[in-house]
Write an enzyme that holds these catalytic residues in place. Sequence first.
Site, mmCIF file in Angstrom:
data_model
loop_
_atom_site.group_PDB
_atom_site.id
_atom_site.type_symbol
_atom_site.label_atom_id
_atom_site.label_comp_id
_atom_site.label_asym_id
_atom_site.label_seq_id
_atom_site.Cartn_x
_atom_site.Cartn_y
_atom_site.Cartn_z
ATOM 1 N N PRO A 201 0.840 -1.206 0.000
ATOM 2 C CA PRO A 201 0.000 0.000 0.000
ATOM 3 C C PRO A 201 0.871 1.250 0.000
ATOM 4 O O PRO A 201 1.990 1.222 0.527
ATOM 5 C CB PRO A 201 -0.792 -0.112 1.311
ATOM 6 C CG PRO A 201 -0.027 -1.074 2.162
ATOM 7 C CD PRO A 201 0.790 -1.943 1.260
ATOM 8 N N GLY B 65 4.582 4.025 5.367
ATOM 9 C CA GLY B 65 5.877 3.818 6.025
ATOM 10 C C GLY B 65 6.641 2.609 5.522
ATOM 11 O O GLY B 65 7.632 2.201 6.127
ATOM 12 N N LEU B 66 6.187 2.016 4.404
ATOM 13 C CA LEU B 66 6.917 0.874 3.837
ATOM 14 C C LEU B 66 7.804 1.319 2.673
ATOM 15 O O LEU B 66 8.323 0.490 1.933
ATOM 16 C CB LEU B 66 5.933 -0.212 3.371
ATOM 17 C CG LEU B 66 5.090 -0.837 4.486
ATOM 18 C CD1 LEU B 66 4.117 -1.867 3.919
ATOM 19 C CD2 LEU B 66 5.994 -1.492 5.538
ATOM 20 N N GLY B 67 7.975 2.612 2.520
ATOM 21 C CA GLY B 67 8.885 3.125 1.496
ATOM 22 C C GLY B 67 8.300 3.086 0.096
ATOM 23 O O GLY B 67 9.035 2.930 -0.885
ATOM 24 N N SER B 68 6.971 3.265 -0.022
ATOM 25 C CA SER B 68 6.340 3.125 -1.341
ATOM 26 C C SER B 68 6.869 4.142 -2.353
ATOM 27 O O SER B 68 7.100 3.805 -3.512
ATOM 28 C CB SER B 68 4.823 3.250 -1.217
ATOM 29 O OG SER B 68 4.501 4.476 -0.591
ATOM 30 N N SER B 69 7.077 5.391 -1.916
ATOM 31 C CA SER B 69 7.528 6.402 -2.888
ATOM 32 C C SER B 69 8.942 6.070 -3.361
ATOM 33 O O SER B 69 9.271 6.222 -4.538
ATOM 34 C CB SER B 69 7.466 7.809 -2.294
ATOM 35 O OG SER B 69 8.337 7.919 -1.194
ATOM 36 N N ALA B 70 9.763 5.575 -2.444
ATOM 37 C CA ALA B 70 11.139 5.203 -2.827
ATOM 38 C C ALA B 70 11.134 3.975 -3.723
ATOM 39 O O ALA B 70 11.886 3.901 -4.703
ATOM 40 C CB ALA B 70 11.960 4.932 -1.570
ATOM 41 N N ASP C 159 15.345 5.029 2.348
ATOM 42 C CA ASP C 159 14.256 4.274 1.719
ATOM 43 C C ASP C 159 14.640 3.775 0.329
ATOM 44 O O ASP C 159 14.480 2.596 0.013
ATOM 45 C CB ASP C 159 12.989 5.138 1.615
ATOM 46 C CG ASP C 159 12.297 5.320 2.957
ATOM 47 O OD1 ASP C 159 12.880 4.916 3.983
ATOM 48 O OD2 ASP C 159 11.177 5.862 2.980
HETATM 49 O O1 PMV Z 1 9.024 7.627 4.647
HETATM 50 P P1 PMV Z 1 9.064 6.658 5.764
HETATM 51 O O2 PMV Z 1 7.832 6.670 6.585
HETATM 52 O O3 PMV Z 1 9.487 5.311 5.316
HETATM 53 O O4 PMV Z 1 10.231 7.172 6.787
HETATM 54 C C1 PMV Z 1 11.539 7.358 6.358
HETATM 55 C C2 PMV Z 1 12.486 7.351 7.509
HETATM 56 C C3 PMV Z 1 12.765 8.679 8.171
HETATM 57 O O5 PMV Z 1 13.912 8.474 8.981
HETATM 58 C C4 PMV Z 1 11.611 9.121 9.073
HETATM 59 C C5 PMV Z 1 13.041 9.797 7.157
HETATM 60 C C6 PMV Z 1 14.348 9.613 6.390
HETATM 61 O O6 PMV Z 1 14.469 10.248 5.330
HETATM 62 O O7 PMV Z 1 15.236 8.885 6.838
#
Ligand code: PMV
Length: 323
Positions: A111, A115-120, A162
Amino acid sequence: MTSPSASSPPPLSPPLGLSSSKVLLLGEHAVVYGQPALAVGIPQGLSASISPPADPLLSSAPCRLLVPTWSNLSVHSDQPDAPVALALRAILSALGLSGHGLTIHVDAQIPPGVGLGSSASLAVALTRALATYHNIPLDFATLDRVCMAAERVFHGAPSGIDHSVAASGGVVRFLKGPILEPLSLASPLHLVIGVAAPGASTHLMVSGVRARVERQPKILHPIIQTIGSLVDLGVAALQTSNWTTLGELMDINHGLLCALGVSTAPLDQAVYIARAAGALGAKLTGAGGGGCIVALAQDPPSQHHIATALHTVCNEVLCPTLT
Ligand code: PMV
């Protein structure tokens, strides 16, 4: 490249770009301040394929991006302000491409925005697919540069963890730079990930932590350093399969993330449910403010038991095992 005639069916396009998703076992937020973090690439990720224009008349049309499993997301590279369109433009521009006439289809198995890094993962899959399609050599430094441009759209000033882990997969110790140290496991790592609430903006969460650190530097700088120290203890525990210690460090890390102001009632509730169901440790993972928790299980039966308990409060539960 020649375009097929208007009457020919769209060509079959095999996936050209793959990426993992990721979960942070220890160290989020502190990693932005130069501390190490411990991350795990989850094989469930994204794959991107590219179709050339079905009609020569379309060869100057903007690049289209379709992600059916993300509520039929559909953007094109000329769209003025949709974040995904801005990220697509950032990737095309960093690769020196126009993308005209291309349609990129993405199959996403995670999804978005929890917080699972979807955009990355999206950035890595798109970059790999476009580079392969155009025969552009892609070493890690180039991939990092291109994905960083896309991640800045979503995250402002990301650490880079990410997309590094979405690209590398596996279990890694990460330092901003990026410096990735792949870690090997002596025995399987059983995790349970629960999507406890809709995700919050990473950009806002990171800037919220920065504001709190600026208000309370005497209290929060040591906490950020402590998170860095517990990451290195966690790396040693992970490499020796000392799951009890790793779990305890995850619990401590959750407490310190609460001190940074990024936990919420649904995340805390899911963490406590996982612990009560036998997790060796549980914490929020990623930027917080919503999104996921991650729990460490002793073995597959315990992993199943924790997942069942989490289903009462989580919309989605994943049970990755890393070997
Ligand atoms: O985008 P997320 O929710 O996977 O969080 C990334 C991790 C953080 O440490 C919060 C931000 C970062 O750029 O490292």
